[in-house]
Structure formats: C-alpha cells, structure tokens
Design a protein around this motif. Structure first.
Motif, PDB file in Angstrom:
ATOM      1  N   GLY A  13      37.105  54.517  42.723  1.00  0.00           N
ATOM      2  CA  GLY A  13      36.312  53.289  42.801  1.00  0.00           C
ATOM      3  C   GLY A  13      36.712  52.459  43.999  1.00  0.00           C
ATOM      4  O   GLY A  13      37.187  52.970  45.014  1.00  0.00           O
ATOM      5  N   TYR A  14      36.561  51.157  43.878  1.00  0.00           N
ATOM      6  CA  TYR A  14      36.785  50.233  44.980  1.00  0.00           C
ATOM      7  C   TYR A  14      38.272  49.977  45.238  1.00  0.00           C
ATOM      8  O   TYR A  14      39.126  50.225  44.393  1.00  0.00           O
ATOM      9  N   LEU A  15      38.564  49.485  46.421  1.00  0.00           N
ATOM     10  CA  LEU A  15      39.919  49.033  46.756  1.00  0.00           C
ATOM     11  C   LEU A  15      40.082  47.602  46.246  1.00  0.00           C
ATOM     12  O   LEU A  15      39.275  46.735  46.546  1.00  0.00           O
ATOM     13  N   HIS A  16      41.109  47.374  45.448  1.00  0.00           N
ATOM     14  CA  HIS A  16      41.345  46.032  44.905  1.00  0.00           C
ATOM     15  C   HIS A  16      42.536  45.390  45.618  1.00  0.00           C
ATOM     16  O   HIS A  16      43.189  46.007  46.472  1.00  0.00           O
ATOM     17  N   LEU A  17      42.818  44.145  45.279  1.00  0.00           N
ATOM     18  CA  LEU A  17      43.866  43.397  45.976  1.00  0.00           C
ATOM     19  C   LEU A  17      45.221  44.074  45.910  1.00  0.00           C
ATOM     20  O   LEU A  17      45.968  44.081  46.883  1.00  0.00           O
ATOM     21  N   GLY A  18      45.562  44.632  44.735  1.00  0.00           N
ATOM     22  CA  GLY A  18      46.851  45.299  44.605  1.00  0.00           C
ATOM     23  C   GLY A  18      46.965  46.485  45.537  1.00  0.00           C
ATOM     24  O   GLY A  18      47.999  46.696  46.181  1.00  0.00           O
ATOM     25  N   GLY A  19      45.881  47.255  45.640  1.00  0.00           N
ATOM     26  CA  GLY A  19      45.881  48.400  46.551  1.00  0.00           C
ATOM     27  C   GLY A  19      45.962  47.968  47.998  1.00  0.00           C
ATOM     28  O   GLY A  19      46.673  48.578  48.806  1.00  0.00           O
ATOM     29  N   LEU A  20      45.231  46.903  48.337  1.00  0.00           N
ATOM     30  CA  LEU A  20      45.284  46.400  49.710  1.00  0.00           C
ATOM     31  C   LEU A  20      46.684  45.915  50.046  1.00  0.00           C
ATOM     32  O   LEU A  20      47.183  46.155  51.156  1.00  0.00           O
ATOM     33  N   ARG A  21      47.350  45.231  49.104  1.00  0.00           N
ATOM     34  CA  ARG A  21      48.717  44.762  49.355  1.00  0.00           C
ATOM     35  C   ARG A  21      49.662  45.942  49.611  1.00  0.00           C
ATOM     36  O   ARG A  21      50.487  45.908  50.525  1.00  0.00           O
ATOM     37  N   GLY A  38      49.877  33.376  35.724  1.00  0.00           N
ATOM     38  CA  GLY A  38      50.812  34.429  35.347  1.00  0.00           C
ATOM     39  C   GLY A  38      50.170  35.599  34.632  1.00  0.00           C
ATOM     40  O   GLY A  38      50.842  36.605  34.374  1.00  0.00           O
ATOM     41  N   THR A  39      48.875  35.523  34.309  1.00  0.00           N
ATOM     42  CA  THR A  39      48.207  36.634  33.633  1.00  0.00           C
ATOM     43  C   THR A  39      47.915  37.742  34.639  1.00  0.00           C
ATOM     44  O   THR A  39      47.756  37.497  35.836  1.00  0.00           O
ATOM     45  N   LYS A  40      47.838  38.958  34.127  1.00  0.00           N
ATOM     46  CA  LYS A  40      47.660  40.126  34.987  1.00  0.00           C
ATOM     47  C   LYS A  40      46.246  40.192  35.537  1.00  0.00           C
ATOM     48  O   LYS A  40      45.276  39.907  34.841  1.00  0.00           O
ATOM     49  N   LEU A  41      46.139  40.555  36.824  1.00  0.00           N
ATOM     50  CA  LEU A  41      44.825  40.766  37.411  1.00  0.00           C
ATOM     51  C   LEU A  41      44.178  41.970  36.750  1.00  0.00           C
ATOM     52  O   LEU A  41      44.848  42.955  36.431  1.00  0.00           O
ATOM     53  N   SER A  42      42.881  41.916  36.578  1.00  0.00           N
ATOM     54  CA  SER A  42      42.153  43.030  35.982  1.00  0.00           C
ATOM     55  C   SER A  42      41.215  43.619  37.010  1.00  0.00           C
ATOM     56  O   SER A  42      40.544  42.903  37.750  1.00  0.00           O
ATOM     57  N   LYS A  43      41.159  44.951  37.076  1.00  0.00           N
ATOM     58  CA  LYS A  43      40.225  45.611  37.988  1.00  0.00           C
ATOM     59  C   LYS A  43      38.777  45.312  37.609  1.00  0.00           C
ATOM     60  O   LYS A  43      37.870  45.511  38.397  1.00  0.00           O
ATOM     61  N   ARG A  44      38.570  44.852  36.382  1.00  0.00           N
ATOM     62  CA  ARG A  44      37.210  44.539  35.942  1.00  0.00           C
ATOM     63  C   ARG A  44      36.744  43.179  36.459  1.00  0.00           C
ATOM     64  O   ARG A  44      35.585  42.837  36.374  1.00  0.00           O
ATOM     65  N   GLN A  45      37.700  42.400  36.988  1.00  0.00           N
ATOM     66  CA  GLN A  45      37.321  41.103  37.533  1.00  0.00           C
ATOM     67  C   GLN A  45      36.567  41.314  38.838  1.00  0.00           C
ATOM     68  O   GLN A  45      36.985  42.086  39.694  1.00  0.00           O
ATOM     69  N   SER A  46      35.481  40.600  39.017  1.00  0.00           N
ATOM     70  CA  SER A  46      34.692  40.785  40.238  1.00  0.00           C
ATOM     71  C   SER A  46      35.374  40.197  41.459  1.00  0.00           C
ATOM     72  O   SER A  46      34.977  40.466  42.581  1.00  0.00           O
ATOM     73  N   ASP A  47      36.410  39.382  41.249  1.00  0.00           N
ATOM     74  CA  ASP A  47      37.025  38.712  42.389  1.00  0.00           C
ATOM     75  C   ASP A  47      38.287  39.407  42.878  1.00  0.00           C
ATOM     76  O   ASP A  47      39.075  38.810  43.611  1.00  0.00           O
ATOM     77  N   VAL A  48      38.516  40.669  42.485  1.00  0.00           N
ATOM     78  CA  VAL A  48      39.686  41.366  43.006  1.00  0.00           C
ATOM     79  C   VAL A  48      39.285  42.505  43.930  1.00  0.00           C
ATOM     80  O   VAL A  48      40.128  43.184  44.478  1.00  0.00           O
ATOM     81  N   LYS A  49      37.989  42.715  44.104  1.00  0.00           N
ATOM     82  CA  LYS A  49      37.512  43.771  44.996  1.00  0.00           C
ATOM     83  C   LYS A  49      37.539  43.283  46.439  1.00  0.00           C
ATOM     84  O   LYS A  49      37.020  42.215  46.751  1.00  0.00           O
ATOM     85  N   VAL A  50      38.107  44.084  47.313  1.00  0.00           N
ATOM     86  CA  VAL A  50      38.151  43.737  48.734  1.00  0.00           C
ATOM     87  C   VAL A  50      36.725  43.614  49.268  1.00  0.00           C
ATOM     88  O   VAL A  50      36.420  42.713  50.065  1.00  0.00           O
TER      89      VAL A  50
END
Length: 503
Positions: free
Chosen positions: A36-44, A271-283
């Motif tokens: 799927g898409y590249l998310h913030l964690g992957g970009l970091r 402090g909550t975990k980012l979710s890949k389902r969130q639309s705001d974590v996709k690069v």
C-alpha cells in the motif's frame, strides 16, 4: 524468576555509541513491503537511513520485500519510489536504479534463498516441518486455554531421516524451520544501548521457508542484508525483539552481522499510536494537501531527535544537506516521537518563506499560485500580474501555511477584479478616500470604527456603505467583512481600488 527475566530481556543504560559505529563506508537499506501507501513511519525510517548514509558518504539502497504475495498491491512499488523522490531521498541502488547486488525485489531472488536454505539444512541449523495448519491452530488454542505463551512445540525437529523421506515421498507439504538455541544474544543497539534477549523462552522454532517456496521476513532479510553488504540496519523498534533471532541466523551461517539501531514509534500528540487507517498519515495525502516535501521532512526530524537543537531558538527549515551534516545517530531519542500538527503548519509556512527568498524557487511558486487561481476562478476577470502575485505572497507569508489558502473564497477578492459599477456615489467615495488616507492605523478594528463614524457623519446608512464598498473592492456578493477585506488588501490596494471608480 529474576534471573529468567534478566535472560528474557535486558535493557542497559543508554550511552554514546559514536565509537562503536563502524568507520567503513556505510551501506543502508530501506526495505518496505509493497502492501500500500508510504506512511509517516516508513518515511521516517527511509529518511533517517538516507541521512545516516549521506552524512558518512555511504549508499542508500531500496529493496522491496514482497515475499507475502497475498498482500501485494499493484502499483505500490512505483508509488513508493515517487514518494521517496518527492521527499528528496535519493536511491543509489534499487528497482529501476543501478546496482551490482540485485535484483532488489525479493520475489526475484528465490534462487538465492533456496541456495542458502540448503546450507542451513546441511549444517543441521534448520529442518523440514510437516505440521499442518490445523495442528498449529490446536497448539495455539491449547496454550491460550492454559494461559501459556502460544508457540510451536518443535515436534518435527526430532524426525528421523526415514520419517522425513517417507513424508517427502508421500508428497506431504512442508516448511523449513530454524533450530533456536537457548542462547541469550546480546547486541549494542545504536539508539537504545545494550540489549540481551533469549528468544527461545517465548518462541518455538521459526519458519524460514514457507511451503509455497517463499522465504519469511526473518530469513530473507538476513540473507539479503549479507549478500548486499549492508553495514547498518536502522528500522522500527517493533523489530528490536526479533534482532536476537536474526543474530542466531547470522551465527548459523558464520556471517558477521551488521550493526542495528531501532527507532522508537511515532505517536500522536496525546501519545496514542498512529494508525495506517488514518487518512493523515499517508505521504501522498500530505503532498496532495499542499505540504511541501522539505516541510514534512523537517516536521519528522523535529519530533524524533538526531539533530542539534538550541532551546528557545525556534523552528528553522533545514535542507537535506543541512540535515545530513547535522545528523548524529546517538542523538535520536529512545522515547516515542510525538507529532505536533501545529508544528507541521509552521514548517510549511517557513518553507513558503524560504522559497520566496530564492529567486528561482520564487518564480516557480508564483507560477504554481497563478495556475491555482486560474483553475479556481476560470470565469472571472483576474489580476495575475507577476508583481501582484509576488506582492500577495510576500504579504501572506505570515498569515498562511499553504498557498492553497490564497484561492479560498476568503481571499478571492485578492485576485478577482471588481466589475465596473454605475451605482456608486463618487462624491461620497472621494471623501472616504481622503478619510482613509489620514488613518495612521489600518487594521480591522480601526477600520470598523472609522467606517461607522464615516457613515454617520455623512448621512449614509452603514449597510448601504458596506454594500457599495464590497462591490468596489471585490465585485463579489460573498466573502469576509469589508473591514477585514480592507485589512487583508492593505491600505495601498484598498485605496487604489476605491480610486479606480472615482472620476
């Protein structure tokens, strides 16, 4: 119990690890799955690997780990490459790039894995397992019922040659498992410090090769990192507990492992975990929503450490070269990285400001804004002169964080030229020009009070005056209040538009 826990996992006090980092030219890799898409964690992860390599004159390699064919998404590899290029991360090797250690897609490297699994079978470090999925499910269910850690019981480890041959001749499907030893592996984590863990306490023998002939992550990444001469592995902290398992595989081959560093989680501001389902974590979403690559890159680095930061110095946009020059792996925080959305907006605003200060970038910014204006207001008479657009950008840099804001209805009057109006009181407007010219302050509150006083002193109803001024200033029926509009236009432009209808 205490000694067991100490064997199970041991975190040593973090210390400076600069002296322990290999002095050789580093080779690092970013190895995403095309799911799927590249998310913030992957970009970091990609960014920090790239900056580490760039800071030491090394190479950044892109490798696609697609051994789980059931989760592969068509077009994901090209999308990943697009996102990395957009962020300013340059691949020295990888799919579609040059490199002498390819192929760089794991599904194209099956011969390598078959060759190396044979080595482990021959030296007794691995074995064939014929257990069915049904039996494994029963083991898991019984463990949960008994409140034990679910793990494989290593049953097939002790099969005789005759039993193995019999099952093979019968065509019974099998996988290949690694023989875990009760061996507490220790390594120096470049970010967390000393770590020791006995993986055999909580896990049964892991699968190295699945029955479909594809390797698991644990096997393929060890083989590939060795064959591609990877010197440092920087990855997410979720893989930290697996590293001791990987070290045992390196040991079984007699290979020197790379150095490992594990980056903490990226979490929300609460402090909550980012979710890949969130639309705001996709690069891709950041890119499509007007965030500049350098703004996003700086946003990530500000949340996770790894760079010098002077308390109270404020936010400063750094180029990729600046970040590589400043990057120090021992300065990465081992605590979860908290994202602050307001910080992203500030980074984007500062990036707009930086581009305006560069002659070439400024021209591109003006062109992009003109295209946005034309697309948003295709049926209006527009003021798109270079000087006007540049003036508005200079004026707006302290007010907006994305240039897309400048084409919203709120700012439409900045570009849309008012149509000629016959229903205006030119004498009244001439008096208003003189009145406004004498104002020392030209802000929203001052203008509101002044216009009310002007309407009262000149015998004109306030709503009628506002309607007339709105038409003169913008020609639009909607938008911000007249005082706010004049505040946004500024004294010079406001007077210029009013004078245009006073003959």
């Amino acid at each position: 119990m205490r000694s067991l826990l100490m064997r199970q996992i041991l975190f040593c006090q973090k210390r400076s690890l600069c002296s322990s980092i290999n002095s050789e030219r580093p080779r690092v890799r970013f190895a995403p799955s095309p799911t799927g898409y590249l998310h913030l964690g992957g970009l970091r992860t990609a960014l920090y690997n790239y900056l580490f390599a760039k800071s030491r004159g090394g190479d950044f390699i892109l490798r696609i780990e697609d051994t789980d064919q059931t989760r592969k998404v068509e077009g994901a590899v090209e999308a990943l490459k697009t996102d990395l290029e957009w962020a300013g991360i340059e691949c020295a090797e990888g799919p579609g790039f040059n490199g002498q250690y390819g192929p760089y897609v794991q599904s194209e490297r099956l011969d390598f894995y078959q060759e190396h699994i044979s080595t482990l079978l021959e030296n007794g470090s691995a074995y064939k397992c014929f257990c069915t999925e049904r039996r494994l499910n029963i083991l898991r269910r019984d463990a949960v019922k008994s409140q034990r850690v679910p793990k494989y019981d290593n049953r097939c480890r002790n099969l005789t040659h005759e039993e193995i041959n019999e099952k093979m001749n019968a065509g019974i499907p099998h996988c290949i498992r690694f023989k875990l030893t009760s061996d507490c592996q220790y390594f120096d984590d470049l970010i967390f410090g000393g770590i020791a863990y006995d993986v055999s306490i909580n896990e049964g023998d892991p699968v190295l090769m699945k029955s479909d002939g594809f390797p698991t992550y644990h096997f393929a990444n060890v083989v590939d990192d060795h064959l591609m001469k990877i010197t440092h592995v920087l990855r997410g902290v979720e893989w930290q507990i697996s590293t001791t398992k990987h070290l045992l595989i390196y040991k079984a081959f007699g290979w020197q492992p790379p150095q490992f560093g594990h980056m903490p989680l990226i979490v929300n501001s609460d402090g909550t975990k980012l979710s890949k389902r969130q639309s705001d974590v996709k690069v891709e979403d950041y890119r499509n929503n007007g965030i500049y690559p350098l703004a996003l890159v700086n946003y990530i680095t500000l949340s996770g450490g790894g760079f010098d930061h002077v308390p109270g110095a404020g936010v400063r946009i750094k180029t990729i070269d600046d970040l590589a020059e400043e990057f120090q792996i021992d300065k990465i925080s081992s605590h979860p990285s908290r994202l602050n959305p307001d910080l992203l907006e500030e980074c984007n605003r500062l990036e707009i400001k930086r581009q305006l200060q560069d002659n070439d970038l400024s021209k591109t910014l003006v062109t992009n804004l003109k295209n946005l204006i034309t697309k948003t207001y295709p049926k209006h008479n527009l003021n798109l002169s270079e000087d006007h657009v540049k003036t508005v950008l200079d004026w707006s840099v302290s007010r907006i964080s994305r240039i897309e804001e400048l084409v919203s209805k709120k700012f439409g009057f900045l570009w849309i030229l008012p149509k000629a109006k016959t229903e205006v009181d030119q004498v009244l407007l001439a008096k208003l020009v003189t009145n406004l010219e004498n104002l020392e302050k030209f802000d929203q509150n001052t203008l509101k009070d002044n216009l009310r006083s002007f309407s009262s002193n000149n015998g004109v109803k306030f709503p009628a005056l506002m309607k007339m001024l709105r038409g003169v200033l913008s020609g639009l029926d909607e938008g911000p209040g007249v005082a706010e509009m004049m505040d946004l236009l500024g004294k010079s432009q406001s007077l210029e538009r009013i004078k245009a209808v006073v003959r």
